[in-house]
Design a protein around this motif. Structure first.
Motif, PDB file in Angstrom:
ATOM      1  N   ASN A 139     -51.208 -52.537 -16.740  1.00  0.00           N
ATOM      2  CA  ASN A 139     -49.822 -52.110 -16.554  1.00  0.00           C
ATOM      3  C   ASN A 139     -49.187 -52.788 -15.336  1.00  0.00           C
ATOM      4  N   PHE A 140     -48.014 -52.327 -14.986  1.00  0.00           N
ATOM      5  CA  PHE A 140     -47.159 -53.014 -14.012  1.00  0.00           C
ATOM      6  C   PHE A 140     -47.896 -53.507 -12.767  1.00  0.00           C
ATOM      7  N   LEU A 141     -48.671 -52.652 -12.123  1.00  0.00           N
ATOM      8  CA  LEU A 141     -49.309 -53.056 -10.859  1.00  0.00           C
ATOM      9  C   LEU A 141     -50.549 -53.928 -11.067  1.00  0.00           C
ATOM     10  N   TRP A 193     -42.628 -43.339 -11.367  1.00  0.00           N
ATOM     11  CA  TRP A 193     -41.476 -44.173 -11.728  1.00  0.00           C
ATOM     12  C   TRP A 193     -41.106 -45.120 -10.594  1.00  0.00           C
ATOM     13  N   MET A 194     -40.481 -46.235 -10.948  1.00  0.00           N
ATOM     14  CA  MET A 194     -39.878 -47.109  -9.931  1.00  0.00           C
ATOM     15  C   MET A 194     -38.633 -47.804 -10.461  1.00  0.00           C
ATOM     16  N   SER A 195     -38.518 -48.049 -11.764  1.00  0.00           N
ATOM     17  CA  SER A 195     -37.430 -48.905 -12.243  1.00  0.00           C
ATOM     18  C   SER A 195     -36.154 -48.108 -12.493  1.00  0.00           C
ATOM     19  N   GLU A 196     -35.040 -48.820 -12.489  1.00  0.00           N
ATOM     20  CA  GLU A 196     -33.764 -48.199 -12.864  1.00  0.00           C
ATOM     21  C   GLU A 196     -33.813 -47.734 -14.316  1.00  0.00           C
ATOM     22  N   LYS A 197     -34.604 -48.430 -15.116  1.00  0.00           N
ATOM     23  CA  LYS A 197     -34.743 -48.007 -16.516  1.00  0.00           C
ATOM     24  C   LYS A 197     -35.313 -46.592 -16.582  1.00  0.00           C
ATOM     25  N   ALA A 198     -36.239 -46.292 -15.693  1.00  0.00           N
ATOM     26  CA  ALA A 198     -36.832 -44.951 -15.696  1.00  0.00           C
ATOM     27  C   ALA A 198     -35.765 -43.901 -15.390  1.00  0.00           C
ATOM     28  N   THR A 220     -45.346 -43.284 -23.378  1.00  0.00           N
ATOM     29  CA  THR A 220     -44.946 -44.683 -23.604  1.00  0.00           C
ATOM     30  C   THR A 220     -45.169 -45.456 -22.306  1.00  0.00           C
ATOM     31  N   GLY A 221     -44.876 -46.728 -22.348  1.00  0.00           N
ATOM     32  CA  GLY A 221     -44.783 -47.563 -21.153  1.00  0.00           C
ATOM     33  C   GLY A 221     -46.063 -47.631 -20.355  1.00  0.00           C
ATOM     34  N   CYS A 222     -45.908 -47.710 -19.035  1.00  0.00           N
ATOM     35  CA  CYS A 222     -47.077 -47.884 -18.177  1.00  0.00           C
ATOM     36  C   CYS A 222     -47.897 -46.609 -18.060  1.00  0.00           C
ATOM     37  N   ASN A 223     -47.300 -45.458 -18.315  1.00  0.00           N
ATOM     38  CA  ASN A 223     -48.109 -44.232 -18.342  1.00  0.00           C
ATOM     39  C   ASN A 223     -49.108 -44.304 -19.490  1.00  0.00           C
ATOM     40  N   GLY A 258     -43.956 -58.622 -20.355  1.00  0.00           N
ATOM     41  CA  GLY A 258     -42.525 -58.388 -20.409  1.00  0.00           C
ATOM     42  C   GLY A 258     -42.189 -57.290 -21.395  1.00  0.00           C
ATOM     43  N   HIS A 259     -41.153 -57.500 -22.190  1.00  0.00           N
ATOM     44  CA  HIS A 259     -40.673 -56.394 -23.017  1.00  0.00           C
ATOM     45  C   HIS A 259     -40.304 -56.694 -24.460  1.00  0.00           C
ATOM     46  N   GLU A 260     -39.823 -57.882 -24.751  1.00  0.00           N
ATOM     47  CA  GLU A 260     -39.310 -58.086 -26.107  1.00  0.00           C
ATOM     48  C   GLU A 260     -40.405 -58.586 -27.040  1.00  0.00           C
ATOM     49  N   SER A 293     -43.380 -48.577 -26.269  1.00  0.00           N
ATOM     50  CA  SER A 293     -42.868 -49.209 -25.055  1.00  0.00           C
ATOM     51  C   SER A 293     -41.714 -48.397 -24.472  1.00  0.00           C
ATOM     52  N   CYS A 294     -41.075 -48.959 -23.442  1.00  0.00           N
ATOM     53  CA  CYS A 294     -39.940 -48.268 -22.796  1.00  0.00           C
ATOM     54  C   CYS A 294     -38.831 -47.926 -23.786  1.00  0.00           C
ATOM     55  N   VAL A 295     -38.409 -48.910 -24.602  1.00  0.00           N
ATOM     56  CA  VAL A 295     -37.316 -48.598 -25.536  1.00  0.00           C
ATOM     57  C   VAL A 295     -37.765 -47.567 -26.568  1.00  0.00           C
ATOM     58  N   VAL A 299     -43.997 -40.494 -19.167  1.00  0.00           N
ATOM     59  CA  VAL A 299     -43.685 -41.910 -19.354  1.00  0.00           C
ATOM     60  C   VAL A 299     -43.561 -42.606 -18.001  1.00  0.00           C
ATOM     61  N   GLY A 300     -43.133 -43.847 -18.044  1.00  0.00           N
ATOM     62  CA  GLY A 300     -42.710 -44.543 -16.834  1.00  0.00           C
ATOM     63  C   GLY A 300     -43.751 -45.426 -16.192  1.00  0.00           C
ATOM     64  N   CYS A 301     -43.323 -45.940 -15.069  1.00  0.00           N
ATOM     65  CA  CYS A 301     -43.905 -47.102 -14.410  1.00  0.00           C
ATOM     66  C   CYS A 301     -45.115 -46.777 -13.548  1.00  0.00           C
ATOM     67  N   ASN A 302     -45.586 -47.833 -12.844  1.00  0.00           N
ATOM     68  CA  ASN A 302     -46.402 -47.679 -11.638  1.00  0.00           C
ATOM     69  C   ASN A 302     -45.485 -47.908 -10.453  1.00  0.00           C
ATOM     70  N   MET A 305     -49.333 -57.325 -21.368  1.00  0.00           N
ATOM     71  CA  MET A 305     -49.143 -56.686 -20.067  1.00  0.00           C
ATOM     72  C   MET A 305     -47.818 -55.929 -20.111  1.00  0.00           C
ATOM     73  N   CYS A 306     -47.788 -54.755 -19.534  1.00  0.00           N
ATOM     74  CA  CYS A 306     -46.590 -53.901 -19.545  1.00  0.00           C
ATOM     75  C   CYS A 306     -46.140 -53.617 -20.975  1.00  0.00           C
ATOM     76  N   CYS A 307     -44.842 -53.516 -21.209  1.00  0.00           N
ATOM     77  CA  CYS A 307     -44.402 -52.999 -22.510  1.00  0.00           C
ATOM     78  C   CYS A 307     -44.622 -53.946 -23.671  1.00  0.00           C
ATOM     79  N   THR A 308     -44.550 -55.257 -23.416  1.00  0.00           N
ATOM     80  CA  THR A 308     -44.893 -56.192 -24.488  1.00  0.00           C
ATOM     81  C   THR A 308     -46.292 -55.875 -24.999  1.00  0.00           C
ATOM     82  N   GLN A 351     -37.814 -58.300 -17.675  1.00  0.00           N
ATOM     83  CA  GLN A 351     -38.062 -56.970 -17.098  1.00  0.00           C
ATOM     84  C   GLN A 351     -39.485 -56.727 -16.570  1.00  0.00           C
ATOM     85  N   CYS A 352     -39.532 -56.195 -15.344  1.00  0.00           N
ATOM     86  CA  CYS A 352     -40.767 -55.761 -14.694  1.00  0.00           C
ATOM     87  C   CYS A 352     -41.723 -56.908 -14.392  1.00  0.00           C
ATOM     88  N   ILE A 353     -41.192 -58.112 -14.326  1.00  0.00           N
ATOM     89  CA  ILE A 353     -42.011 -59.269 -14.002  1.00  0.00           C
ATOM     90  C   ILE A 353     -41.847 -59.549 -12.508  1.00  0.00           C
TER      91      ILE A 353
HETATM   92 FE1  XCC Z   1     -41.718 -51.561 -16.439  1.00  0.00          FE
HETATM   93 FE2  XCC Z   1     -41.834 -51.149 -19.473  1.00  0.00          FE
HETATM   94 FE3  XCC Z   1     -41.754 -49.097 -15.932  1.00  0.00          FE
HETATM   95 FE4  XCC Z   1     -43.812 -50.223 -16.961  1.00  0.00          FE
HETATM   96  S1  XCC Z   1     -42.921 -48.349 -17.602  1.00  0.00           S
HETATM   97  S2  XCC Z   1     -43.015 -50.643 -15.063  1.00  0.00           S
HETATM   98  S3  XCC Z   1     -40.076 -50.111 -16.642  1.00  0.00           S
HETATM   99  S4  XCC Z   1     -43.100 -51.896 -18.074  1.00  0.00           S
HETATM  100 NI1  XCC Z   1     -41.293 -48.399 -19.153  1.00  0.00          NI
END
Ligand code: XCC
Ligand code: SF4
Length: 655
Positions: A320-322, A560-565, A481-484, A267-269, A524-526, A451-454, A302-305, A341-343
């Motif tokens: 990462n995400f995938l 990228w895939m998320s609205e956050k991106a 940052t992030g999944c990159n 997750g993220h936090e 991370s993303c933030v 930066v950004g997602c899968n 996993m992911c940004c956490t 987020q991203c779960i």
């Molecule tokens: Fe999510 Fe932040 Fe994208 Fe990865 S990169 S898939 S938003 S975890 Ni920020």
């Protein structure tokens, strides 16, 4: 299922895709094959903002459209393709900005509770950063205690979200010229929440129907994300949990342990994960694990956490995400604990095929078949212990169908702005001077934030790694940052040795001197807010112009895939950075909107969007932009000299 090798460039991932197939488990990779994207929605031409729709208003078929056809090519309410594409686009910005900013709000709430002594187990770890922030925000320091100062900081941070007028206080971090430009363009955010709400209002049926006006509000809300909500999240997380410093870590599914209790934190936090890290180290917990036949407790992120707890505690990253479903497919994950987020909802169904327990923890993010253990910040250690205990008790339930891929790589992470400053300049004269000097003398051509997602629509990690390799080969220092970041680490780009192997001679020589990898993990993303701060520090150090838009820098999110991106990309652009996205582009349904974002934005903000799915071509768009900025700064010749020197050196070596 088509050949797994077409799905990812990563060996561990390929193996687990194959295992999923033989176990009869359906994953995102399978679904991406069977579910084709809607061609109208994917270009932003579908509107479902009211009950008369959905209306589909695609591009005109022929080249010449008669006035009559033009009249008809509208939604029921008369909305044009431009309006629909722009509305859809800024609603993505709103979604992304809301996600980051609500995360930031959560951090601010915990921060305040800690300052008031109402959140046992947490403490203020970075006093220096607290005092710096207090200074920045005009909060009295005097002989007040850290907690007294922190109460003011926390209250002020929280107030930024609901502020109604004026400007966000955090905008002051930006170069003066940028702040002035934002005022002129009318995009200085008043309050973080306000700008997001205003997007939802303006995009309601029958409100703002001028695409330029809509897109301006998108910029405004995104600045409220990058320079507001995300920045507050990063700053306060650093004060609470410590500002990251370089740390050695491990990455990929191979970090899971066969004989230990495996807990994946996804997750993220970092609020909860920090406590899980603490709980898992308690002797009673370790003893309990041993009593169940395990050799210990192994945490992985996993992911940004993952990025958060790696940077601060060296906890390994599982993927990462995938890779989230695939971690469960190993059969060796006893608990996957998630926050926000991203779960993927499907982790719950994948988990049903194995013994894995999914634990949700946020009141904002539940999954029907998961176990919910709500995270109580006033009693955080108790929540964390309950989670660790659940994992330990689940360990004996593991089946025999276990396969952990051996792949894992080393990486160095933790390149916060403060770290870069220190590494480059040294403790007593911390500065970006050496970076700027090496850019000016041409050894480093420029800096790229990748930066950004899968995205399951493209081969996992391929665009990330291909683009980043191409950039560093051309002497562009990459910050990520992030999944990159995770993709780069999995490809072995985040160790100092990668410089000699993959970087151009100029960049490699600088990396070697400073002892850094050519790809710097900033979080991370933030933490994309750290990239904004780093860019500002480059401006302030001098010699590279007086605004971010003058710097030889570029940004990208190749998968990228998320609205956050989208929100991140938009605040990069609004901050003056040329930013290129891969995979797909959500406004292709309107040429005017796309042109406005790709071209007119450059005159308005000094930064603009681009879309290029081919990662090599995209890298060269970035390099082209970097060279354009070098030329404008008058430092293009210096680079030619450096390259000439190197050429001569090679020739001499050959003799
Ligand atoms: Fe999510 Fe932040 Fe994208 Fe990865 S990169 S898939 S938003 S975890 Ni920020
Ligand atoms: Fe159609 Fe207009 Fe309603 Fe959108 S807002 S669904 S374009 S009628």
């Amino acid at each position: 299922m088509a050949d797994a090798e077409t799905k990812s460039i990563d060996k561990a991932t390929i193996k687990m895709i194959e295992k999923a197939a033989s176990d009869g488990v359906n994953t995102a990779f399978d679904r991406a094959e069977t579910m084709k994207p809607c061609p109208i929605g994917s270009v932003g031409s579908c509107c479902k903002h009211c009950g008369m729709g959905p209306c589909r208003v695609p591009l005109p078929k022929g080249k010449e459209e008669t006035p009559e056809e033009k009249q008809k090519r509208r939604g029921i309410c008369g909305a044009t393709a431009e309006t629909i594409a722009a509305r859809n686009f800024i609603r993505m910005v709103a979604g992304g900005a809301a996600a980051h900013s609500d995360h930031g709000r959560g951090v601010a709430e915990l921060f305040l509770a800690v300052a008031k002594g109402e959140a046992p187990g947490y403490e203020i770890k970075d006093e220096q950063k607290l005092l710096q922030l207090a200074l920045d925000w005009g909060i009295e320091i005097g002989d007040r205690s850290n907690n007294e100062i922190a109460i003011d900081v926390g209250q002020m941070a929280l107030a930024e979200f609901g502020k109604q007028e004026g400007e966000l206080i955090t905008l002051r971090k930006a170069p003066l010229k940028r702040q002035e430009l934002w005022r002129q363009q009318g995009v200085s955010p008043r309050g973080i929440d306000r700008e997001i709400v205003e997007i939802m209002h303006r995009t309601h049926i029958g409100v703002d129907q001028d695409y330029k006006s809509l897109l301006r509000q998108g910029v405004r809300a995104s600045i409220g994300d990058g320079w507001g909500g995300s920045m507050i999240a990063t700053e306060l997380q650093d004060i609470l949990f410590g500002t990251p410093a370089p740390i050695l870590g491990k990455v990929n599914l191979g970090v899971l342990e066969k004989d230990e209790v495996n807990i994946i934190i996804h997750g993220h936090e970092p609020l909860l994960s920090e406590m899980i890290v603490a709980a898992a180290q308690e002797p009673e917990m370790v003893k309990l694990a041993e009593s169940k036949g395990a050799k210990g407790i192994n945490l992985a992120g996993m992911c940004c956490t993952a990025n958060e707890i790696l940077m601060r505690h060296g906890v390994p990253i599982a993927g990462n995400f995938l890779q989230q479903e695939l971690a469960i497919v190993t059969g060796a994950v006893d608990v996957m604990v998630v926050d926000i987020q991203c779960i993927m909802q499907s982790i719950a169904t994948v988990a049903e095929c194995y013994h894995t327990k999914i634990i949700t923890t946020s009141p904002k993010a539940k999954i029907p078949s998961a176990t919910h253990i709500e995270f109580d910040e006033h009693n955080a250690l108790a929540s964390a212990r309950a989670i660790v205990k659940t994992a330990i008790e689940n360990f004996p339930n593991r089946g025999s169908n276990i396969e952990i891929p051996e792949e894992q790589n080393n990486l160095v992470a933790g390149f916060s702005h403060e770290t870069i400053n220190y590494l480059l300049g040294g403790m007593f004269r911390a500065s970006y001077r050496p970076l700027n000097d090496n850019i000016i003398n041409g050894r480093i051509r420029g800096v790229a934030g990748v930066v950004g997602c899968n995205n399951a629509r493209v081969k996992h990690n391929e665009a990330h790694v291909t683009m980043v390799k191409e950039l560093i080969k051309n002497d562009v220092l990459v910050i990520t940052t992030g999944c990159n970041a995770i993709a780069c680490a999995e490809a072995g780009l985040m160790v100092p040795e990668a410089a000699a192997k993959y970087a151009g001679e100029g960049l490699a020589s600088v990396c070697e001197t400073v002892g850094i990898p050519p790809v710097l993990h900033m979080g991370s993303c933030v933490d994309n807010s750290r990239i904004l701060i780093a860019a500002t520090a480059m401006v302030k150090d001098g010699g590279l112009g007086d605004d971010i838009s003058d710097l030889p820098v570029a940004g990208a999110a190749p998968e990228w895939m998320s609205e956050k991106a989208i929100s991140i990309g938009q605040y990069f652009v609004g901050s003056g950075v040329f930013t290129v996205f891969g995979v797909t582009w959500p406004t292709l349904g309107s040429d005017k909107v796309t042109e406005f974002l790709f071209e007119d934005f450059e005159d308005m903000y000094g930064g603009m969007w681009a879309f290029e799915p081919d990662p090599i071509k995209a890298a060269h768009l970035m390099i082209g932009h970097i060279d354009k900025k070098r030329k404008a700064l008058g430092i293009d010749k210096a680079r030619e000299r450096v390259l000439y020197d190197m050429e001569m050196r090679r020739e001499l070596d050959a003799v």
